[in-house]
Structures are given as structure tokens and as C-alpha cells.
Design an enzyme around this catalytic site. Structure first.
Site, mmCIF file in Angstrom:
data_model
loop_
_atom_site.group_PDB
_atom_site.id
_atom_site.type_symbol
_atom_site.label_atom_id
_atom_site.label_comp_id
_atom_site.label_asym_id
_atom_site.label_seq_id
_atom_site.Cartn_x
_atom_site.Cartn_y
_atom_site.Cartn_z
ATOM 1 N N CYS A 114 0.820 -1.227 0.000
ATOM 2 C CA CYS A 114 0.000 0.000 0.000
ATOM 3 C C CYS A 114 0.848 1.268 0.000
ATOM 4 C CB CYS A 114 -0.951 -0.010 1.186
ATOM 5 S SG CYS A 114 -2.088 -1.388 1.084
ATOM 6 N N HIS A 276 -4.054 7.071 1.312
ATOM 7 C CA HIS A 276 -4.214 5.745 0.711
ATOM 8 C C HIS A 276 -5.604 5.242 1.070
ATOM 9 C CE1 HIS A 276 -4.085 1.572 -0.114
ATOM 10 N NE2 HIS A 276 -3.969 1.211 1.156
ATOM 11 N N ASN A 306 -10.053 -0.860 -2.124
ATOM 12 C CA ASN A 306 -8.642 -0.582 -1.851
ATOM 13 C C ASN A 306 -7.820 -1.184 -2.998
ATOM 14 O OD1 ASN A 306 -5.967 -0.862 -0.981
ATOM 15 N ND2 ASN A 306 -6.527 -1.279 1.144
HETATM 16 C C1 LIG Z 1 -11.237 -5.754 8.099
HETATM 17 C C2 LIG Z 1 -12.167 -4.913 8.960
HETATM 18 C C3 LIG Z 1 -13.160 -4.188 8.074
HETATM 19 C C4 LIG Z 1 -12.903 -5.841 9.887
HETATM 20 O O1 LIG Z 1 -13.736 -5.079 10.715
HETATM 21 P P1 LIG Z 1 -13.798 -5.375 12.289
HETATM 22 O O2 LIG Z 1 -14.852 -4.524 12.842
HETATM 23 O O3 LIG Z 1 -12.420 -5.237 12.819
HETATM 24 O O4 LIG Z 1 -14.295 -6.850 12.271
HETATM 25 P P2 LIG Z 1 -13.622 -8.177 12.853
HETATM 26 O O5 LIG Z 1 -12.494 -8.613 11.987
HETATM 27 O O6 LIG Z 1 -13.361 -7.990 14.314
HETATM 28 O O7 LIG Z 1 -14.845 -9.131 12.636
HETATM 29 C C5 LIG Z 1 -16.134 -8.876 13.212
HETATM 30 C C6 LIG Z 1 -17.103 -9.920 12.734
HETATM 31 O O8 LIG Z 1 -17.448 -9.679 11.360
HETATM 32 C C7 LIG Z 1 -17.265 -10.853 10.587
HETATM 33 N N1 LIG Z 1 -16.869 -10.498 9.228
HETATM 34 C C8 LIG Z 1 -15.635 -10.316 8.731
HETATM 35 N N2 LIG Z 1 -15.707 -9.985 7.434
HETATM 36 C C9 LIG Z 1 -17.006 -9.969 7.100
HETATM 37 C C10 LIG Z 1 -17.710 -9.690 5.897
HETATM 38 N N3 LIG Z 1 -17.086 -9.363 4.765
HETATM 39 N N4 LIG Z 1 -19.063 -9.747 5.931
HETATM 40 C C11 LIG Z 1 -19.733 -10.072 7.055
HETATM 41 N N5 LIG Z 1 -19.112 -10.344 8.222
HETATM 42 C C12 LIG Z 1 -17.774 -10.281 8.241
HETATM 43 C C13 LIG Z 1 -16.177 -11.614 11.316
HETATM 44 O O9 LIG Z 1 -16.224 -12.984 11.002
HETATM 45 C C14 LIG Z 1 -16.539 -11.341 12.761
HETATM 46 O O10 LIG Z 1 -17.582 -12.205 13.138
HETATM 47 P P3 LIG Z 1 -17.655 -12.820 14.623
HETATM 48 O O11 LIG Z 1 -17.763 -11.624 15.530
HETATM 49 O O12 LIG Z 1 -18.873 -13.653 14.572
HETATM 50 O O13 LIG Z 1 -16.387 -13.571 14.806
HETATM 51 C C15 LIG Z 1 -11.397 -3.875 9.811
HETATM 52 O O14 LIG Z 1 -10.667 -4.525 10.794
HETATM 53 C C16 LIG Z 1 -10.493 -3.039 8.990
HETATM 54 O O15 LIG Z 1 -10.934 -2.321 8.144
HETATM 55 N N6 LIG Z 1 -9.186 -3.068 9.266
HETATM 56 C C17 LIG Z 1 -8.226 -2.383 8.461
HETATM 57 C C18 LIG Z 1 -7.964 -3.189 7.254
HETATM 58 C C19 LIG Z 1 -7.322 -2.416 6.165
HETATM 59 O O16 LIG Z 1 -7.472 -1.249 6.019
HETATM 60 N N7 LIG Z 1 -6.555 -3.140 5.360
HETATM 61 C C20 LIG Z 1 -5.874 -2.594 4.284
HETATM 62 C C21 LIG Z 1 -4.591 -2.070 4.797
HETATM 63 S S1 LIG Z 1 -3.697 -1.318 3.571
#
Ligand SMILES: CC(C)(COP(=O)(O)OP(=O)(O)OC[C@H]1O[C@@H](n2cnc3c(N)ncnc32)[C@H](O)[C@@H]1OP(=O)(O)O)[C@@H](O)C(=O)NCCC(=O)NCCS
Length: 349
Positions: A114, A276, A306
Site C-alpha cells: 500500500c 491511501h 482498496n
Molecule cells: C477488516 C475490517 C473491516 C474488519 O472489521 P472489524 O470490525 O475489525 O471486524 P472483525 O475482523 O473484528 O470481525 C467482526 C465480525 O465480522 C465478521 N466479518 C468479517 N468480514 C465480514 C464480511 N465481509 N461480511 C460479514 N461479516 C464479516 C467476522 O467474522 C466477525 O464475526 P464474529 O464476531 O462472529 O467472529 C477492519 O478490521 C479493517 O478495516 N481493518 C483495516 C484493514 C485495512 O485497512 N486493510 C488494508 C490495509 S492497507
């Protein structure tokens, strides 16, 4: 004093739009979940067999080269940033050099995910300032759709990412108030495994107690990518989303503040911040921390997802095309991603 200026810029996204509703055909997810957590409404996917990371980069490059008032034959160096190259080796730089029938110039591939575009821009900036090159093509391009896990198992990663490319041409300028003022590059390898695609690779489970590849009785010749790795879905990217989130909202504003401090400026001086496009919530946190108004930030993750190394040049070009960036404006670019690596650049347009 010689500085580098962005003389031309362009972007390309494939025609095929894939909405959150479309993803529901493959995995257990919802439009509501995706929009609320990431901001993404839709993303573009490259034609499965008709387009590659390089061909998309070529399309963006053609526009940038034309807008710079040059031709492909005038380009004297290529820097190509991507994490999804056409081949494991050689890199996309040489494929682009061939596709655009360029001279036998140097072609460098950058692998900083990224932050890749900002690392690439910084390298190109040094070559321009040193006087070594006069027309450098910097490209960021990704074809994520080919390497994602479209089952429910991979949904936390897959819903975020999209395909596309952006490119700029850098040229020297001696105008007093124009060009790249500074670039700032950082890394912290402590968290290398938090956002990574481990396989195929030569790691041999060396770096962590946790095994990222199952070799079992894989023979010589099968170690790079064994049948077991594929059966166990170890060939897809891994992301600890919350850990990435926590670090990104600290390091991105820090990189912007570092750039501003070095140039004796404050966030009030920024006309346009291009963060980004990792996740809309991350960009909003960064905006808040820097006390920026909505009109000082350009986000487009809603439409493209992204696009990793392509996200900054796509957003920069789109903002410029929409008339949001004008001559003399102070433009700030900031990135954070896998590695971890993070970076910023400050440009007087
Ligand atoms: C990935 C991201 C959106 C996940 O959101 P979050 O609120 O942290 O969610 P979690 O990973 O804790 O998961 C929460 C729940 O949602 C579920 N979940 C994950 N992806 C899902 C999707 N696409 N659809 C539905 N549910 C989903 C998980 O399984 C979890 O379920 P559980 O509570 O029953 O175990 C978030 O962490 C994020 O945006 N992080 C930064 C990632 C990023 O920017 N990456 C690029 C970097 S360059």
C-alpha cells in the site's frame, strides 16, 4: 534548485463493476456490513483473462505520458509498484517497457504494497533531483481479483480490495514554488506477518512459531507451492484487520505531520490530502486527527475499493480531473500498509 514535478497523470479502472450484492453470490456477507466497516460500495475487477496488472498500468501510463506532453520513447526510467505482478519474476516494469515499445531504459519494480506508490515516487524524485533522469514514469497497478479467497473464509480481506492502475510522469522543474517538497519513508518489520501473503515463498516456516505452509511429505520441487498448501487455502492473503486499523490511524497522521514540520507548514496549509484508500474509516480518523475539513480530503474507496499501490495515483488523478487540485496548491499524499510500511509526500502543485 531542481525539484521534481508531476508533469502528467492518468488512471485506468477496468469496465467490470462488482458490487457488494455481487459478492453475496460467493460468500456470506452483506452490503450493510461492508459499507459500515469499510465504506466500499463497489469495486472494479479486471477482465479475467484479457487484462493483467501490467496492461492496466500501460493504459494509465499512456494517459500520463500524453498529458506530460511527451511520448513513450522520451521516458528514461520506469518505476513500477505492485504486489500482484504478472509473473513471480521478472517484474512488471520490463513488461510495460516492452508493451510501450520504449527505449532500453532502466525498469525498477517496487514491492511495498500500500505504500508502494509513495516509495516509487520517492525513488523517482531522487533520480530527478540528482539530474540522472528527466522523464520518469511511475506506475502503481494491481489485479487483486485474481488472488483473493472468494469463499466466506476470506471475506474479511476480499470485500475490501479492487483492481486498477494509476501513473504519473515526473520531470525536473526549477520554478521556486513548484514540485515535490519532500518524501518520508518508514517501516517496522515486527508486524510483517499481520498483513501478508506467505505462499508461494521460501520462508520454510522460519520466522514464526506458527506454520504458514504445510509441507508434510512434499518432495523437492513441490516446496514452493505444494498440493497441501492449495488444499488448505494457504495461498491467499492473510490480514488481522483490527491490528492493521490500530497502527494505520497512528502512523498515517504521524507521517503527514513529519512532512509538514520539515517544510515549516501546518495542516491548515494543506489544500488536498490524498490518503491511501485502505478503508474509509481509517481515512476519516486521519482527517479528524489532522483537523481537516471535508473539502481538504479526497476519498474514492466507495467506488474502487482498496487498490493498494494504485490507490494514491488513482485518487490523485481523479481529484485533479475534478478540478480539486490547482496550480500552487499544497497536496499531501499519505500511505500505510503491509510490512508495516508507511510514507508521505508533500507536493506544491
Ligand atoms: C477488516 C475490517 C473491516 C474488519 O472489521 P472489524 O470490525 O475489525 O471486524 P472483525 O475482523 O473484528 O470481525 C467482526 C465480525 O465480522 C465478521 N466479518 C468479517 N468480514 C465480514 C464480511 N465481509 N461480511 C460479514 N461479516 C464479516 C467476522 O467474522 C466477525 O464475526 P464474529 O464476531 O462472529 O467472529 C477492519 O478490521 C479493517 O478495516 N481493518 C483495516 C484493514 C485495512 O485497512 N486493510 C488494508 C490495509 S492497507
Amino acid at each position: 534548485m531542481v525539484r521534481s514535478k508531476i508533469a502528467g497523470l492518468g488512471f485506468y479502472v477496468p469496465k467490470n463493476v462488482f458490487t457488494n450484492e455481487d459478492l453475496k453470490n460467493y460468500m456470506d456477507t452483506s452490503d450493510e456490513w461492508i459499507q459500515e466497516r469499510t465504506g466500499v460500495k463497489e469495486r472494479h475487477y479486471a477482465d479475467r483473462l484479457g487484462e493483467t496488472t501490467t496492461t492496466m498500468g500501460v493504459e494509465a501510463a499512456k494517459i500520463a505520458i500524453e498529458r506530460a506532453g511527451t511520448t513513450a520513447q522520451d521516458i528514461d526510467f520506469i518505476v513500477f509498484a505492485t504486489l500482484s505482478p504478472d509473473y513471480y519474476f521478472p517484474g512488471c516494469g520490463v513488461l510495460l517497457q516492452r508493451a510501450l515499445k520504449m527505449k532500453e531504459i532502466g525498469a525498477l519494480d517496487v514491492r511495498n504494497q500500500c505504500s508502494g506508490f509513495l516509495y516509487a515516487l520517492s525513488v523517482a524524485d531522487q533520480f530527478i533531483k540528482s539530474g540522472m533522469y528527466k522523464n520518469i514514469l511511475v506506475v502503481g497497478s494491481e489485479k487483486h481479483s485474481f488472488g483473493l479467497d472468494f469463499s466466506t473464509r476470506g471475506r474479511n480481506v476480499t470485500v475490501i480490495f479492487g483492481d486498477g492502475a494509476g501513473a504519473v510522469v515526473l520531470q525536473p522543474t526549477t520554478k521556486e514554488r513548484q514540485g515535490i517538497l519532500s518524501t518520508h519513508l518508514h517501516s517496522d518489520g515486527e508486524s510483517a506477518e499481520i498483513l501478508a501473503m506467505y505462499n508461494p515463498g521460501t520462508h520454510a516456516n522460519h520466522w514464526t512459531p506458527q506454520a504458514y505452509a504445510k509441507f508434510d511429505d512434499a518432495a523437492m520441487g513441490e516446496l514452493f507451492m505444494s498440493h497441501t498448501m492449495i488444499d488448505e487455502a494457504q495461498n491467499f492473503p492473510y490480514m488481522d484487520g483490527p491490528a492493521v486499523f490500530k497502527k494505520a490511524i497512528v502512523k498515517m497522521p504521524e507521517a503527514v505531520e513529519e512532512a509538514l514540520a520539515q517544510n515549516g507548514l501546518t495542516s491548515a496549509d494543506i489544500n488536498m490530502l490524498i490518503p491511501h484508500q485502505a478503508n474509509l474509516r481509517i481515512a476519516q480518523f486521519v482527517q479528524q486527527k489532522l483537523h481537516l475539513r471535508d473539502d481538504q480530503v479526497h476519498n474514492n474507496i466507495q467506488k474502487y475499493g482498496n487498490t493498494t499501490a494504485a490507490s494514491i495515483p488513482i485518487a490523485l488523478c481523479e481529484a485533479w480531473e475534478e478540478g480539486k487540485i490547482k496550480e500552487g496548491d499544497l497536496v499531501c499524499l499519505a500511505a500505510f500498509g503491509s510490512g508495516f510500511t508507511w510514507a508521505s509526500a508533500l507536493i506544491r502543485w
